[in-house]
Design an enzyme around this catalytic site. Structure first.
Site, PDB file in Angstrom:
ATOM      1  N   SER A  88       0.914  -1.176   0.082  1.00  0.00           N
ATOM      2  CA  SER A  88      -0.283  -0.042   0.077  1.00  0.00           C
ATOM      3  C   SER A  88       0.602   1.282   0.110  1.00  0.00           C
ATOM      4  O   SER A  88       1.831   1.179   0.707  1.00  0.00           O
ATOM      5  CB  SER A  88      -0.992   0.107   1.287  1.00  0.00           C
ATOM      6  N   ALA A  95       2.635  -5.043  12.977  1.00  0.00           N
ATOM      7  CA  ALA A  95       2.366  -3.604  12.928  1.00  0.00           C
ATOM      8  C   ALA A  95       3.307  -2.736  12.123  1.00  0.00           C
ATOM      9  O   ALA A  95       4.063  -2.228  12.641  1.00  0.00           O
ATOM     10  CB  ALA A  95       2.328  -3.374  14.536  1.00  0.00           C
ATOM     11  N   GLY A 143       2.760  -0.472  10.213  1.00  0.00           N
ATOM     12  CA  GLY A 143       2.308   0.784  10.069  1.00  0.00           C
ATOM     13  C   GLY A 143       2.764   1.519   8.733  1.00  0.00           C
ATOM     14  O   GLY A 143       2.926   2.527   8.602  1.00  0.00           O
ATOM     15  N   CYS A 190      -6.307  -0.914   7.219  1.00  0.00           N
ATOM     16  CA  CYS A 190      -5.031  -1.319   7.930  1.00  0.00           C
ATOM     17  C   CYS A 190      -5.481  -1.014   9.225  1.00  0.00           C
ATOM     18  O   CYS A 190      -6.029   0.389   9.435  1.00  0.00           O
ATOM     19  CB  CYS A 190      -3.952  -0.679   7.281  1.00  0.00           C
ATOM     20  N   ASN A 213      -8.943  -7.420   5.581  1.00  0.00           N
ATOM     21  CA  ASN A 213      -7.657  -7.023   6.041  1.00  0.00           C
ATOM     22  C   ASN A 213      -7.387  -7.777   7.548  1.00  0.00           C
ATOM     23  O   ASN A 213      -8.239  -8.599   8.117  1.00  0.00           O
ATOM     24  CB  ASN A 213      -7.566  -5.621   5.986  1.00  0.00           C
ATOM     25  N   THR A 214      -6.479  -7.445   7.791  1.00  0.00           N
ATOM     26  CA  THR A 214      -6.166  -7.994   9.391  1.00  0.00           C
ATOM     27  C   THR A 214      -6.831  -7.559  10.368  1.00  0.00           C
ATOM     28  O   THR A 214      -7.733  -6.541  10.313  1.00  0.00           O
ATOM     29  CB  THR A 214      -4.641  -7.661   9.847  1.00  0.00           C
ATOM     30  N   SER A 241      -0.004 -14.091   4.602  1.00  0.00           N
ATOM     31  CA  SER A 241       0.707 -14.921   5.537  1.00  0.00           C
ATOM     32  C   SER A 241       1.064 -16.122   4.912  1.00  0.00           C
ATOM     33  O   SER A 241       2.178 -16.796   5.584  1.00  0.00           O
ATOM     34  CB  SER A 241      -0.008 -15.142   6.769  1.00  0.00           C
TER      35      SER A 241
HETATM   36  C1  LIG Z   1       3.318  -8.257   7.106  1.00  0.00           C
HETATM   37  C2  LIG Z   1       2.224  -7.680   6.514  1.00  0.00           C
HETATM   38  C3  LIG Z   1       2.163  -6.321   5.867  1.00  0.00           C
HETATM   39  C4  LIG Z   1       0.498  -6.184   5.346  1.00  0.00           C
HETATM   40  N1  LIG Z   1       0.661  -4.818   4.695  1.00  0.00           N
HETATM   41  C5  LIG Z   1      -0.682  -4.599   4.090  1.00  0.00           C
HETATM   42  C6  LIG Z   1      -0.738  -3.309   3.465  1.00  0.00           C
HETATM   43  O1  LIG Z   1       0.305  -2.741   3.344  1.00  0.00           O
HETATM   44  N2  LIG Z   1      -2.057  -3.104   2.914  1.00  0.00           N
HETATM   45  C7  LIG Z   1      -3.004  -3.827   2.974  1.00  0.00           C
HETATM   46  O2  LIG Z   1      -4.143  -3.554   2.441  1.00  0.00           O
HETATM   47  N3  LIG Z   1      -2.948  -5.093   3.687  1.00  0.00           N
HETATM   48  C8  LIG Z   1      -1.736  -5.354   4.230  1.00  0.00           C
HETATM   49  N4  LIG Z   1      -1.652  -6.461   5.107  1.00  0.00           N
HETATM   50  C9  LIG Z   1      -2.904  -7.506   4.980  1.00  0.00           C
HETATM   51  C10 LIG Z   1      -2.787  -8.519   3.960  1.00  0.00           C
HETATM   52  O3  LIG Z   1      -2.829  -7.959   2.829  1.00  0.00           O
HETATM   53  C11 LIG Z   1      -3.968  -9.452   4.207  1.00  0.00           C
HETATM   54  O4  LIG Z   1      -5.293  -8.666   4.164  1.00  0.00           O
HETATM   55  C12 LIG Z   1      -4.054 -10.104   5.673  1.00  0.00           C
HETATM   56  O5  LIG Z   1      -2.698 -10.271   6.115  1.00  0.00           O
HETATM   57  C13 LIG Z   1      -4.878 -11.212   5.707  1.00  0.00           C
HETATM   58  O6  LIG Z   1      -4.377 -12.452   4.658  1.00  0.00           O
HETATM   59  P1  LIG Z   1      -3.392 -13.495   4.988  1.00  0.00           P
HETATM   60  O7  LIG Z   1      -4.071 -14.266   6.366  1.00  0.00           O
HETATM   61  O8  LIG Z   1      -3.211 -14.398   3.961  1.00  0.00           O
HETATM   62  O9  LIG Z   1      -2.211 -12.816   5.402  1.00  0.00           O
HETATM   63  C14 LIG Z   1      -0.427  -6.944   5.521  1.00  0.00           C
HETATM   64  C15 LIG Z   1      -0.271  -8.103   6.152  1.00  0.00           C
HETATM   65  C16 LIG Z   1       0.888  -8.524   6.737  1.00  0.00           C
HETATM   66  C17 LIG Z   1       1.054  -9.867   7.250  1.00  0.00           C
END
Ligand SMILES: Cc1cc2nc3c(=O)[nH]c(=O)nc-3n(C[C@H](O)[C@H](O)[C@H](O)COP(=O)(O)O)c2cc1C
Ligand SMILES: Cc1cc2nc3c(=O)[nH]c(=O)nc-3n(C[C@H](O)[C@H](O)[C@H](O)COP(=O)(O)OP(=O)(O)OC[C@H]3O[C@@H](n4cnc5c(N)ncnc54)[C@H](O)[C@@H]3O)c2cc1C
Ligand SMILES: Cc1cc2nc3c(=O)[nH]c(=O)nc-3n(C[C@H](O)[C@H](O)[C@H](O)COP(=O)(O)OP(=O)(O)OC[C@H]3O[C@@H](n4cnc5c(N)ncnc54)[C@H](O)[C@@H]3O)c2cc1C
Ligand SMILES: Cc1cc2nc3c(=O)[nH]c(=O)nc-3n(C[C@H](O)[C@H](O)[C@H](O)COP(=O)(O)O)c2cc1C
Ligand code: FES
Ligand code: FES
Lengths: 265, 311, 311, 265
Positions: free
Chosen positions: C54, C78, C80, C136, C198-199, C272
């Site tokens: 992002s 986090a 950020g 986020c 998202n998370t 992940s």
């Molecule tokens: C290390 C990390 C960085 C992430 N950075 C972003 C980000 O910059 N923008 C965003 O929309 N989601 C971000 N996410 C969220 C992921 O894109 C995703 O929505 C979330 O991790 C759930 O999917 P997963 O269980 O496959 O990781 C991030 C997740 C992780 C673990």
């Protein structure tokens, strides 16, 4: 209750065969690789219908449940065809253990389902088995050939006298116990019947194991739906010793409905 | 060091408004709480207090089966608030009042009036405190649907507070964008404490059947996987209110309980842990808390409450 | 049955508004997306599309370390929103445009105006679609704080839609009481699709240090433990909107992906999973999807999309 | 990157000893039961301050990291006392492997940290080690006794000529390579220095392994913060072969800052 290895999540199995045991009862065979002991049950998921507890009536490589059509879930089960799929969770619960040498097995109607495999196993290791099998009528009996093969003595009672002893199986058992003693009584059927057998067992000083039914939801001992005086039929039962049964105030008198209300049996 | 030695130095008793607990572990609502005898067993197994099943006005069957499914990281239930109704529940509660630990009555209603009726009845039955379930995620018209709305939380808490003398705890849902705001509404209504969290709205699909597994499709996720979310909720609530908090969600060990306590919980509830570890979990968690406190030179639970709060 | 045979019968291509994907697996935002070369590696590893990190207006360091911690059931980050800023990101994106798969540009801003600027720039760089990060959970003033608010979601989506030609996907947060309502706002604004989830806002405490582990205390939970929550979100969104949905959250295997597809997702993202399985996960998941479809006689992804929706 | 058994969660360890290696560098010893290879690093959590990558400089039962005070995190580390606690995640990354018999080890300053244990291990199994160790000045050297014990030849250079060869270690290495050949060069230090050594290694046809530094956040290969031309220093490195280094456009020229901006070294 130590945590089991496999998740409590239905395993989808394909129905191999269906055997009509009598007009109301069918045995559904499926392949699943769990190991179960006689008296244990599985939670059977009938997709879009219900999930209900069923004793495992065949324990070999081909597993079986024997279902009496009494309502929505069981009639859906009875309508299934080979090739259809159901979900299986478990096996769960305690089981029958034949420790003595001469056994009196007492079954009421569909209560024979968990007892038939117990009899087969016990027979195979040389136990002497007397069976007292009661039903409302001749047409409600089942497994007769299977049972002949593993009992030394097969006594049948029917409420209407259409076969064997005319009357309740508890009366039949009372007669039997006058003539003969046993190391152990193993019992399953309507709770009123179990209660009578429990009284007879106590009177005659014979250890008892009996399998109870209660309304089940989780099947794993947390929802309290199958509670009976602090015990849970899903994990502390379904098979209880006569000793425990005699301590249960609700035994033979009250059950819980799906809301958890205490209602008369 | 043998436990008997620990005993002398470490005190795991804890207090909440209106409640003194011999230890910080409490049975969570809806687990083994439908019958008095089961609650009594949990008391005997060492819990510091027990919460009843959530009870409503009328008997209710809840959702049809399947109502329970396990996933790799927790369990999902959609019991749908089955309960015998407040009148039938009288005997259950009364059978355990006067045993050695506090009984907390959990209630759910469709509006403030129902909550008031239930609260008054429960108080009459003799419970030591009330827990308002404003957070069940899978029963239409009850629980979370009210708990998502600050105004409703404020109103219901106020009405119940006005109707009873026993302390009133409000159980909150994590399925909101700002749980601390909802907690503030409880504080404004002079509620006595917060219980958090209830289950998280979730589901499981069987890909072979191409169907949701639960009859209600959607249920509530609990167990180990939700601990990080529960902790965050406690931490956020504690940062914005003065209310005592009871932490719940995924507690399986003494260390889990201590994480909650350090995040700000004065006591903890255990629900799914009963599935994972059996009812021995209450005494086991207490023993582990005691051992940790001993090894780290904490003398009381109070010293640990909220120490992980920054700033 | 050897894969080559499957190939002939089963087609795992999928389409989304404005995008044709050779398979339904997409790299999620923020994983390996800060540099063009890493995105290219993921493309080579078999993903059907990639989402960039992002990107915001200005360069941003994000939170201090620790920014990452693993729990037993998932990971909490986090970060950020660290990113080099839109201008510096030009080279990264341009280096991968024209490789064989679509590149989706993820952007975050503090308001509609920032989103508009970013969207226009990203489109100029040549991305095939945009993903608006309104979700986020751990960067003050950005992401979820906007995504929790229907009106803001509507406004931002509308403004961006008015400014670009490429399809616009909106990435939603699960940290809300009704995700379907937010999805409806996207639909009202004529957004092209939804990405969820998202998370989930979460934390971990080190009881030995008596401190939160992450420098920001609170982070976002991802990985296997959140799958049941992600599935529920997709299911709810799909029940109330016509928008195509991209499912994300805890996908580690082909079966996980199929659960999402049956809940209603037209494609899935993997974040992940790259940590748990390495970048080989994209081709592995595709292979598993193919095998499942073959065994269950599905011919196309489309047949499976949303079939677990009841009624 | 197959998933490891242990969680990526700081293990809290107690500091046992602290040794001041020179005015700017301290070695912090702690007990932790991981097994690490020379060149691997751990993420070190300094509570309420930061988490930073540090090479493991002692690999035995007592583990050690050797920290040069260059900023906030490292100065906090240098202020710690025995009994204080830090968090350790890892070990992570690739490592040095001495495959040849005669090794040229080249270290710049604190770059000796991952190389010292490599030398000890290699020495113990009979490898011939020549060390070229450069520092700005005599006072910035460290580990000298430790290194003497495991190198056949110990060459020192200082930029200011305060000890040994006066000049850069790369010039010293150039001299050494004129006189002698080696099976392998193992190198760690400032990237500009590594780049020069990599050029020399190529010129002389000697295989190289060198350890790089990049800004690290996750330490496990997902955040892309430590990326260099599609490789990740945290999991594909920190130790890279000369062959891979020669394919990296950024090597010796650009790094990424904490925002992910490409900036000159
Ligand atoms: C290390 C990390 C960085 C992430 N950075 C972003 C980000 O910059 N923008 C965003 O929309 N989601 C971000 N996410 C969220 C992921 O894109 C995703 O929505 C979330 O991790 C759930 O999917 P997963 O269980 O496959 O990781 C991030 C997740 C992780 C673990
Ligand atoms: C441990 C155990 C083993 C059993 N083994 C067998 C067996 O081998 N063969 C067999 O035919 N039946 C068995 N039963 C009974 C069987 O579970 C019920 O007949 C079935 O659930 C009825 O469902 P229905 O929808 O067809 O009937 P309904 O019309 O719903 O109800 C008929 C009766 O079944 C009871 N029932 C309904 N749902 C449940 C439930 N989830 N758990 C318990 N009882 C329920 C009702 O309380 C009622 O008394 C067993 C029950 C238990 C507890
Ligand atoms: C694989 C690896 C092994 C290392 N081994 C050692 C070692 O054994 N001994 C030693 O003293 N140093 C080592 N370092 C360098 C050490 O990590 C930095 O010196 C430290 O992070 C500086 O932090 P600071 O707050 O003290 O300095 P700052 O003032 O923050 O920065 C000084 C320098 O350190 C860099 N830095 C800051 N944070 C990080 C980070 N999270 N990751 C990478 N670089 C960072 C900055 O980019 C800057 O170049 C290693 C680095 C890496 C990548
Ligand atoms: C089977 C089951 C039934 C539950 N019933 C209730 C309930 O009636 N009222 C309530 O407030 N919470 C109920 N809950 C939620 C728990 O009290 C608890 O908040 C949640 O499960 C999280 O804690 P845990 O992870 O320890 O289970 C129930 C949970 C489960 C698993
Ligand atoms: S069925 Fe839930 S406790 Fe027995
Ligand atoms: S530090 Fe995150 S990818 Fe290397």
């Amino acid at each position: 209750m130590p945590k089991k290895d496999n998740l409590e999540l239905p395993r989808i199995v394909k129905i191999l065969d269906i055997v009509e045991e009598n007009p109301d009862v069918k045995t559904i065979f499926f392949e699943d690789d769990f190991e179960a002991y006689p008296g244990q049950f599985v939670m059977v998921w009938i997709p879009s219908v219900d999930e209900v507890p069923m004793s495992v009536s065949y324990l070999g490589e081909k597993k079986g449940i024997t279902v009496k059509n009494v309502g929505k879930a069981t009639s859906s089960l009875c309508k299934l065809k080979p090739g259809d799929k159901i979900g299986i969770r478990g096996p769960h619960g305690t089981f029958f253990e034949a420790t003595g040498d001469s056994l009196l097995v007492v079954a009421g109607g569909i209560g024979i389902a968990p007892l038939a495999p117990l009899m087969e196993n016990a027979h195979n290791i040389g136990k002497q088995i007397t069976l007292a099998f009661g039903a409302k009528s001749k047409s409600e009996l089942l497994f007769i050939n299977r049972l002949k093969g593993c009992s030394r003595e097969l006594n049948i009672s029917t409420d209407d006298g259409s076969l064997g002893f005319h009357g309740f199986v508890s009366d039949l058992v009372e007669d039997i116990l006058k003539k003969q003693s046993f190391d152990e009584i193993l019992c399953c059927g309507p709770e009123i019947m179990i209660k009578k057998i429990a009284d007879l067992a106590k009177l005659n000083g014979i250890p008892l194991q009996a399998s109870l039914e209660r309304y089940m939801k989780c099947g794993v001992g947390i929802c309290d739906s199958c509670a009976i005086d602090g015990f849970h039929v899903c994990i502390d039962g379904p098979v209880f010793s006569g000793k425990i049964l005699s301590e249960l105030a609700d035994f033979g008198r009250f059950r819980r409905d799906a809301c958890g209300r205490r209602v008369e049996l | 060091m043998p436990i008997s030695d620990c005993d002398k130095m470490v005190d795991i008793a804890t207090t909440l408004p209106g409640l003194k607990l011999k230890n910080p572990t409490i049975l969570a609502a809806g687990i083994l709480g439908e019958t008095g005898a089961s609650l009594e067993n949990v008391a005997k197994a060492g819990a510091g207090a027990v919460v009843t099943k959530s009870i409503g006005i009328e008997p209710r069957e809840g959702h049809g089966n399947p109502t329970f499914v396990e996933t790799e990281h927790g369990i999902i239930n959609a019991m749908g608030l089955p309960n015998p109704g407040i009148d039938n529940y009288k005997d259950e509660v009364e059978s355990i009042i006067g045993t050695n630990i506090p009984v907390i009555g959990s209630i759910f209603g469709a509006d403030a009036q129902e909550f008031e009726i239930l609260a008054v009845e429960m108080e009459k039955f003799g419970v030591s405190a009330l827990e308002l379930n404003l957070s069940c995620p899978h029963a239409k018209g009850y629980g979370a649907i009210l708990g998502h709305d600050k105004e409703k939380v404020l109103e219901i808490t106020k009405v119940v507070k006005g109707a009873v003398k026993v302390p009133v705890y409000v159980k909150l849902s994590p399925n909101v964008s700002n749980i601390a705001e909802i907690a503030c509404a409880v504080e404004d209504a002079e509620g006595d404490g917060i219980v958090a969290i209830n289950t998280i709205s979730a589901m499981a699909i069987d890909i072979d059947m191409a169907l949701p597994i639960l009859s209600n499709a959607i249920g509530g996720l609990s167990g180990p996987g939700i601990k990080p979310i529960g902790l965050r909720c406690i931490y956020e609530i504690k940062a914005e209110t003065e209310l005592p908090v009871i932490g719940v969600g995924g507690i399986l060990s003494g260390n889990d309980a201590i994480e909650y306590i350090m995040a700000g919980a004065s006591a903890v509830q255990i629900g799914s842990g009963v599935y994972y570890k059996g009812i021995g979990i209450f005494s086991k968690v207490c023993q582990q808390i005691q051992e940790f406190m001993d090894a780290h030179s904490y003398k009381t639970i109070k010293e640990m409450v909220g120490i992980a709060q920054k700033g």
